[in-house]
Design an enzyme around this catalytic site. Sequence first.
Site, PDB file in Angstrom:
ATOM      1  N   ALA A 163       0.706  -1.205   0.051  1.00 41.85           N
ATOM      2  CA  ALA A 163       0.099   0.122   0.052  1.00 41.85           C
ATOM      3  C   ALA A 163       1.028   1.110   0.129  1.00 41.85           C
ATOM      4  CB  ALA A 163      -0.947   0.037   1.120  1.00 41.85           C
ATOM      5  N   ASP A 164       0.436   2.157  -0.716  1.00 43.73           N
ATOM      6  CA  ASP A 164       1.032   3.518  -0.700  1.00 43.73           C
ATOM      7  C   ASP A 164       0.715   4.354   0.602  1.00 43.73           C
ATOM      8  OD1 ASP A 164       2.916   5.385  -1.806  1.00 43.73           O
ATOM      9  OD2 ASP A 164       1.229   6.698  -2.429  1.00 43.73           O
ATOM     10  N   GLY A 165      -0.660   4.130   0.926  1.00 34.53           N
ATOM     11  CA  GLY A 165      -1.162   4.653   2.099  1.00 34.53           C
ATOM     12  C   GLY A 165      -2.369   3.592   2.727  1.00 34.53           C
TER      13      GLY A 165
END
Length: 252
Positions: A147-149
């Site tokens: 996940a990037d965020g």
Amino acid sequence: MFTFQAWDATSISLTAGCDLFMRYVTRTSALEYEDFNSARYRLIERAEKFGEISYKARRIIAMLSQDFIFDGCTILVHGFSRVVLEVLKTAAENKKHFRVFCTEGRPDRTGLRLSNELAKLDVPVKLLIDSAVAYTMDEVDMVLVGADGVVESGGIINMMGTYQIALVSHSMNKPVYVAAESYKFARLYPLDQKDMGPALRTIDFGVPIPSKVEVEKSARDYTPPQYLTLLFTDLGVLTPSVVSDELIQLYL
């Protein structure tokens, strides 16, 4: 710190990591009573400690995730993620027998990079075109993505295509696991896909694009929490519903 954030204002993990870093290194009352040199030393000491915690995060996640990877399973991954690679590397080191399906991850072909790393570990790996996810899903036992965020809803922001993979997985009753370090937990609450910012770089399709053709500028999508099964984090194995509680603790 602000220079880092300005370098890529669209990166959720960079922004969240910088916010948590600043909170960690300055969260000490001793700074108010020390002279400059003592305060400077304390800030450096806490910064190094934060770096050490962040470095260990991937190893913790890799260990926590091992109970979910079983012999003979097939894992679908999307794009390149260092923490996902660490999870799979640890499973291989533990002599688990599994195979991995890697999406190509266009336009950057990040999946090709991950498949090369897995091949070096002698992990059986198959490279797929991105549009073959539904075609191969009946062979898949689980989906594992980075996940990037991780946002307040318990959903994730990740490279384009993650959302549609989660939709296909959900429709075919396949679990979707997310591996993400806690410094990627972000105080964001996207309502739909249009809340995603444009990519830092223009997407390269590898062929000339006529001037009258509009090109999609987003490189990330948002996957809502109802399509995710569990999140493997250095804070523990979490359900999407408890992410908001963890965010509150992180930003206290």
